[in-house]
Motif scaffolding. Structure first.
Motif, PDB file in Angstrom:
ATOM      1  N   SER A 154       9.911 -32.734 -29.674  1.00 43.07           N
ATOM      2  CA  SER A 154       9.785 -33.994 -30.392  1.00 43.07           C
ATOM      3  C   SER A 154       8.394 -34.540 -30.110  1.00 43.07           C
ATOM      4  N   LEU A 155       7.952 -35.453 -30.946  1.00 43.57           N
ATOM      5  CA  LEU A 155       6.624 -36.040 -30.793  1.00 43.57           C
ATOM      6  C   LEU A 155       6.736 -37.558 -30.751  1.00 43.57           C
ATOM      7  N   SER A 156       5.786 -38.190 -30.102  1.00 45.98           N
ATOM      8  CA  SER A 156       5.696 -39.650 -30.138  1.00 45.98           C
ATOM      9  C   SER A 156       4.983 -40.053 -31.422  1.00 45.98           C
ATOM     10  N   ALA A 157       5.041 -41.328 -31.752  1.00 48.88           N
ATOM     11  CA  ALA A 157       4.319 -41.823 -32.931  1.00 48.88           C
ATOM     12  C   ALA A 157       2.817 -41.585 -32.770  1.00 48.88           C
ATOM     13  N   GLY A 158       2.307 -41.749 -31.556  1.00 48.65           N
ATOM     14  CA  GLY A 158       0.880 -41.516 -31.303  1.00 48.65           C
ATOM     15  C   GLY A 158       0.499 -40.059 -31.516  1.00 48.65           C
ATOM     16  N   GLU A 159       1.342 -39.144 -31.041  1.00 44.07           N
ATOM     17  CA  GLU A 159       1.078 -37.718 -31.240  1.00 44.07           C
ATOM     18  C   GLU A 159       1.120 -37.362 -32.720  1.00 44.07           C
ATOM     19  N   LEU A 160       2.094 -37.907 -33.431  1.00 39.77           N
ATOM     20  CA  LEU A 160       2.174 -37.678 -34.881  1.00 39.77           C
ATOM     21  C   LEU A 160       0.947 -38.250 -35.576  1.00 39.77           C
ATOM     22  N   SER A 161       0.525 -39.420 -35.157  1.00 35.74           N
ATOM     23  CA  SER A 161      -0.639 -40.071 -35.746  1.00 35.74           C
ATOM     24  C   SER A 161      -1.875 -39.190 -35.631  1.00 35.74           C
ATOM     25  N   ARG A 162      -2.081 -38.600 -34.457  1.00 33.51           N
ATOM     26  CA  ARG A 162      -3.241 -37.728 -34.258  1.00 33.51           C
ATOM     27  C   ARG A 162      -3.116 -36.431 -35.051  1.00 33.51           C
ATOM     28  N   THR A 163      -1.918 -35.927 -35.211  1.00 36.43           N
ATOM     29  CA  THR A 163      -1.693 -34.682 -35.952  1.00 36.43           C
ATOM     30  C   THR A 163      -1.857 -34.887 -37.452  1.00 36.43           C
ATOM     31  N   VAL A 164      -1.337 -36.002 -37.962  1.00 35.24           N
ATOM     32  CA  VAL A 164      -1.331 -36.271 -39.403  1.00 35.24           C
ATOM     33  C   VAL A 164      -2.575 -37.047 -39.833  1.00 35.24           C
ATOM     34  N   LEU A 165      -3.331 -37.568 -38.867  1.00 39.32           N
ATOM     35  CA  LEU A 165      -4.582 -38.288 -39.117  1.00 39.32           C
ATOM     36  C   LEU A 165      -4.387 -39.590 -39.893  1.00 39.32           C
ATOM     37  N   VAL A 166      -3.350 -40.336 -39.525  1.00 39.84           N
ATOM     38  CA  VAL A 166      -3.145 -41.687 -40.055  1.00 39.84           C
ATOM     39  C   VAL A 166      -2.814 -42.603 -38.885  1.00 39.84           C
ATOM     40  N   THR A 167      -2.785 -43.890 -39.118  1.00 41.85           N
ATOM     41  CA  THR A 167      -2.509 -44.854 -38.057  1.00 41.85           C
ATOM     42  C   THR A 167      -1.055 -44.765 -37.593  1.00 41.85           C
ATOM     43  N   THR A 168      -0.804 -45.266 -36.394  1.00 44.19           N
ATOM     44  CA  THR A 168       0.580 -45.286 -35.895  1.00 44.19           C
ATOM     45  C   THR A 168       1.447 -46.200 -36.760  1.00 44.19           C
ATOM     46  N   GLY A 169       0.845 -47.238 -37.340  1.00 43.61           N
ATOM     47  CA  GLY A 169       1.598 -48.102 -38.250  1.00 43.61           C
ATOM     48  C   GLY A 169       2.090 -47.339 -39.470  1.00 43.61           C
ATOM     49  N   ALA A 170       1.227 -46.490 -40.021  1.00 46.06           N
ATOM     50  CA  ALA A 170       1.631 -45.677 -41.169  1.00 46.06           C
ATOM     51  C   ALA A 170       2.715 -44.681 -40.759  1.00 46.06           C
ATOM     52  N   ILE A 171       2.590 -44.117 -39.560  1.00 48.78           N
ATOM     53  CA  ILE A 171       3.611 -43.185 -39.064  1.00 48.78           C
ATOM     54  C   ILE A 171       4.945 -43.905 -38.944  1.00 48.78           C
ATOM     55  N   THR A 172       4.923 -45.102 -38.388  1.00 45.68           N
ATOM     56  CA  THR A 172       6.167 -45.864 -38.212  1.00 45.68           C
ATOM     57  C   THR A 172       6.866 -46.086 -39.546  1.00 45.68           C
ATOM     58  N   LYS A 173       6.119 -46.464 -40.566  1.00 44.47           N
ATOM     59  CA  LYS A 173       6.720 -46.680 -41.893  1.00 44.47           C
ATOM     60  C   LYS A 173       7.308 -45.388 -42.446  1.00 44.47           C
ATOM     61  N   ARG A 174       6.581 -44.290 -42.298  1.00 42.14           N
ATOM     62  CA  ARG A 174       7.075 -43.008 -42.794  1.00 42.14           C
ATOM     63  C   ARG A 174       8.320 -42.571 -42.035  1.00 42.14           C
TER      64      ARG A 174
END
Length: 162
Positions: A69-89
């Protein structure tokens, strides 16, 4: 010179401002037009699956990491968007039962995000269709041309990331 809309613009600039070299537009302008065209042609399977822009990126990032599993921060760095955008997705994907959040072992305040079985199955189906669509888009190029273009794009990308 190949005649297309971008070449026509370069020719027009050549007539109006012969003191300027508009030739970079032949590459940059075509890259923008190509990106838009590719984006339109690649979205259909995601839209048919009810995914919004960027939702598949999250699913694919989670699927690539395997069972982890990944944290929102890890996803953010992988997908290259902000953590706020990750949270919404992630909120949208969780609502559909495609991902789940769990409490992080290392910090009870943190959350880990993972695919559900349904999310993994959907991602596997979509990545196969996505890669086939990409292959079709690149059919006009031979294998060596694709490799050369990939190397040239990597060079341009690296120069922008310095």
């Amino acid at each position: 010179m190949q005649t297309d809309a971008v070449a026509a613009m370069v020719q027009q600039w050549g007539r109006q401002r012969p003191d300027l070299d508009a030739s970079p537009m032949l590459v940059v302008g075509r890259m923008f037009r190509l990106t838009d065209a590719f984006d339109r042609k690649l979205r259909a399977p995601f839209a048919e699956a009810g995914l919004g822009n960027g939702d598949f990126d999250v699913l694919a990032a989670l699927r690539r990491c395997g069972e982890a599993s990944l944290s929102a921060g890890e996803l953010s760095r992988t997908v290259l968007v902000t953590t706020g955008a990750i949270t919404k997705r992630v909120d949208r994907l969780e609502e559909r039962g495609l991902v789940e959040r769990t409490v992080a072992d290392e910090d009870a305040r943190g959350r880990r995000i993972a695919l559900t079985a349904e999310g993994a199955a959907l991602t596997d189906r979509l990545i196969a269709a996505h890669l086939e669509n990409q292959r079709r888009l690149l059919e006009p190029l031979g294998k060596e041309e694709r490799e050369q273009l990939g190397e040239l794009l990597a060079k341009l990308t690296a120069a922008q990331e310095d």
